[in-house]
Design a protein around this motif. Structure first.
Motif, PDB file in Angstrom:
ATOM      1  N   ASN A   1     -23.621  36.336  52.560  1.00 41.99           N
ATOM      2  CA  ASN A   1     -22.727  35.313  53.260  1.00 41.99           C
ATOM      3  C   ASN A   1     -22.818  34.067  52.177  1.00 41.99           C
ATOM      4  O   ASN A   1     -23.773  33.599  51.549  1.00 41.99           O
ATOM      5  N   ILE A   2     -21.675  33.383  52.275  1.00 40.93           N
ATOM      6  CA  ILE A   2     -21.677  32.137  51.676  1.00 40.93           C
ATOM      7  C   ILE A   2     -20.915  31.199  52.573  1.00 40.93           C
ATOM      8  O   ILE A   2     -19.994  31.286  53.018  1.00 40.93           O
ATOM      9  N   PHE A   3     -21.749  30.103  53.033  1.00 41.78           N
ATOM     10  CA  PHE A   3     -21.130  28.952  53.948  1.00 41.78           C
ATOM     11  C   PHE A   3     -20.969  27.756  53.067  1.00 41.78           C
ATOM     12  O   PHE A   3     -21.704  27.343  52.238  1.00 41.78           O
ATOM     13  N   LEU A   4     -19.595  27.392  53.104  1.00 37.99           N
ATOM     14  CA  LEU A   4     -19.027  26.397  51.987  1.00 37.99           C
ATOM     15  C   LEU A   4     -19.472  25.181  53.015  1.00 37.99           C
ATOM     16  O   LEU A   4     -19.014  24.615  54.277  1.00 37.99           O
ATOM     17  N   GLN A   5     -19.690  24.030  51.784  1.00 36.13           N
ATOM     18  CA  GLN A   5     -20.231  22.660  52.693  1.00 36.13           C
ATOM     19  C   GLN A   5     -19.422  21.478  51.772  1.00 36.13           C
ATOM     20  O   GLN A   5     -19.086  21.663  50.649  1.00 36.13           O
ATOM     21  N   SER A   6     -18.848  20.672  52.216  1.00 31.00           N
ATOM     22  CA  SER A   6     -18.210  19.413  51.673  1.00 31.00           C
ATOM     23  C   SER A   6     -19.004  18.686  50.863  1.00 31.00           C
ATOM     24  O   SER A   6     -18.364  17.986  50.009  1.00 31.00           O
TER      25      SER A   6
ATOM     26  N   ASP B   1     -12.708  32.266  59.724  1.00 29.03           N
ATOM     27  CA  ASP B   1     -13.652  30.901  59.630  1.00 29.03           C
ATOM     28  C   ASP B   1     -13.548  30.731  58.047  1.00 29.03           C
ATOM     29  O   ASP B   1     -14.123  31.485  57.265  1.00 29.03           O
ATOM     30  N   GLU B   2     -12.737  29.748  57.574  1.00 28.28           N
ATOM     31  CA  GLU B   2     -12.650  29.410  56.142  1.00 28.28           C
ATOM     32  C   GLU B   2     -13.915  28.649  55.403  1.00 28.28           C
ATOM     33  O   GLU B   2     -13.779  28.356  54.106  1.00 28.28           O
ATOM     34  N   ASP B   3     -14.728  28.540  56.443  1.00 27.73           N
ATOM     35  CA  ASP B   3     -16.124  27.852  55.728  1.00 27.73           C
ATOM     36  C   ASP B   3     -17.082  29.180  55.643  1.00 27.73           C
ATOM     37  O   ASP B   3     -18.143  28.718  55.101  1.00 27.73           O
ATOM     38  N   LYS B   4     -16.693  30.290  55.978  1.00 19.53           N
ATOM     39  CA  LYS B   4     -17.714  31.504  55.557  1.00 19.53           C
ATOM     40  C   LYS B   4     -17.089  32.689  55.127  1.00 19.53           C
ATOM     41  O   LYS B   4     -16.015  33.077  55.545  1.00 19.53           O
ATOM     42  N   CYS B   5     -17.684  33.053  53.798  1.00 18.99           N
ATOM     43  CA  CYS B   5     -17.415  34.442  53.323  1.00 18.99           C
ATOM     44  C   CYS B   5     -18.324  35.166  53.538  1.00 18.99           C
ATOM     45  O   CYS B   5     -19.498  35.097  53.169  1.00 18.99           O
TER      46      CYS B   5
ATOM     47  N   GLN C   1     -17.817  38.693  64.839  1.00 21.77           N
ATOM     48  CA  GLN C   1     -17.143  39.285  63.606  1.00 21.77           C
ATOM     49  C   GLN C   1     -15.870  38.948  63.744  1.00 21.77           C
ATOM     50  O   GLN C   1     -15.361  38.439  62.433  1.00 21.77           O
ATOM     51  N   LYS C   2     -15.124  38.850  64.762  1.00 18.07           N
ATOM     52  CA  LYS C   2     -13.845  38.234  64.769  1.00 18.07           C
ATOM     53  C   LYS C   2     -13.648  36.773  64.012  1.00 18.07           C
ATOM     54  O   LYS C   2     -12.750  36.476  63.476  1.00 18.07           O
TER      55      LYS C   2
ATOM     56  N   MET D   1     -13.464  35.225  56.741  1.00 14.18           N
ATOM     57  CA  MET D   1     -12.478  34.466  55.804  1.00 14.18           C
ATOM     58  C   MET D   1     -11.439  35.401  55.258  1.00 14.18           C
ATOM     59  O   MET D   1     -11.879  36.437  55.115  1.00 14.18           O
ATOM     60  N   ARG D   2     -10.296  34.698  55.447  1.00 14.36           N
ATOM     61  CA  ARG D   2      -9.132  35.703  55.031  1.00 14.36           C
ATOM     62  C   ARG D   2      -9.087  36.181  53.757  1.00 14.36           C
ATOM     63  O   ARG D   2      -8.538  37.117  53.423  1.00 14.36           O
ATOM     64  N   LEU D   3      -9.554  35.128  52.796  1.00 13.69           N
ATOM     65  CA  LEU D   3      -9.560  35.562  51.292  1.00 13.69           C
ATOM     66  C   LEU D   3     -10.196  36.814  50.911  1.00 13.69           C
ATOM     67  O   LEU D   3      -9.511  37.635  50.122  1.00 13.69           O
ATOM     68  N   ASN D   4     -10.987  37.328  51.567  1.00 14.76           N
ATOM     69  CA  ASN D   4     -11.797  38.691  51.262  1.00 14.76           C
ATOM     70  C   ASN D   4     -11.501  39.861  52.101  1.00 14.76           C
ATOM     71  O   ASN D   4     -12.139  40.916  51.959  1.00 14.76           O
ATOM     72  N   GLU D   5     -10.532  39.639  53.125  1.00 16.26           N
ATOM     73  CA  GLU D   5     -10.482  40.789  54.060  1.00 16.26           C
ATOM     74  C   GLU D   5      -9.716  41.996  53.413  1.00 16.26           C
ATOM     75  O   GLU D   5     -10.148  43.053  54.316  1.00 16.26           O
TER      76      GLU D   5
END
Length: 216
Positions: free
Chosen positions: A89-94, A60-64, A54-55, A1-5
């Motif tokens: 890890n956190i997997f985001l679910q809708s 992946d915006e659904d996985k932190c 890893q890449k 996830m780009r948010l925490n890179e």
């Protein structure tokens, strides 16, 4: 996830850092272990496949994902690879099933974003690092990060029914068992975010900081 890179979370005993290519070789060695494969329901990958994974996790915006460092060892050596002990890890679910929307109390977060669901995972891969509460602190830090930065309002945790330590940990974190799936030997726990639970987690974790992460 780009948010925490580009950030790290610094706690009392652990530091959470983003998963970089430099960590892949050690992670790959961990995942050759059959016990870890079973506990994490993972298939063995080649080293090249691990680099590709890893890449993909990075974008992946659904996985932190954060990797867990032993803070004392890192502070002493400055060596991330030597200090690396696991991941979370956190997997985001809708969506989430109604029977899993359970928790320690009524959900006091009423905005629409509060209904985002995240599945939390934790792995302490280094045997020498177990029993030191690294998994406890890392999980709480990740849960807090998910609420504050990913707008999560409900959590799931799925463990193997043989993983009694994980089951006991989530129960101590005020998760409730919601489902058992005998065919997969899995147990699902759920917890709905509310103010009292957030206050409990912050009190349990104590002081922590979110800081810029310097890439080598």
């Amino acid at each position: 996830m780009r948010l925490n890179e580009n950030i790290k979370i610094v706690g009392r005993a652990v530091i959470l850092v983003p998963y970089e290519s430099k960590h892949v070789a050690k992670y790959h060695e961990w995942m050759k272990n059959e016990e870890l494969q079973q506990l994490t329901a993972s298939e063995p990958l080649t080293l090249d496949e691990e680099y590709e994974m890893q890449k993909s996790w990075r974008v992946d915006e659904d996985k932190c994902t954060f990797l867990i460092l032993d803070r004392a060892l890192f502070d002493k050596t400055g060596d991330e690879i030597a200090a690396l002990v696991g991941d979370t890890n956190i997997f985001l679910q809708s969506t989430v099933e109604d029977e899993e929307l359970q928790g320690p109390g009524p959900n006091e977060l009423t905005n629409s974003e509060s209904r985002t669901t995240g599945e939390i995972e934790i792995m302490i891969a280094e045997a020498s690092a177990r029993g030191k509460r690294f998994g406890w602190e890392a999980t709480l830090l990740m849960l807090l990060f998910g609420v504050e930065h990913l707008h999560i309002g409900h959590y799931l945790a799925i463990t193997k029914d043989s993983n009694t330590k994980a089951m006991q940990m989530f129960e101590r974190m005020k998760f409730l068992e919601t489902k058992r799936t005998p065919v997969f030997r899995e147990v699902t726990f759920g917890c709905t975010v509310d103010k009292s639970w957030l206050e409990w987690m912050k009190n349990e974790v104590g002081s922590y900081t979110i800081e810029p992460y310097r890439k080598e």
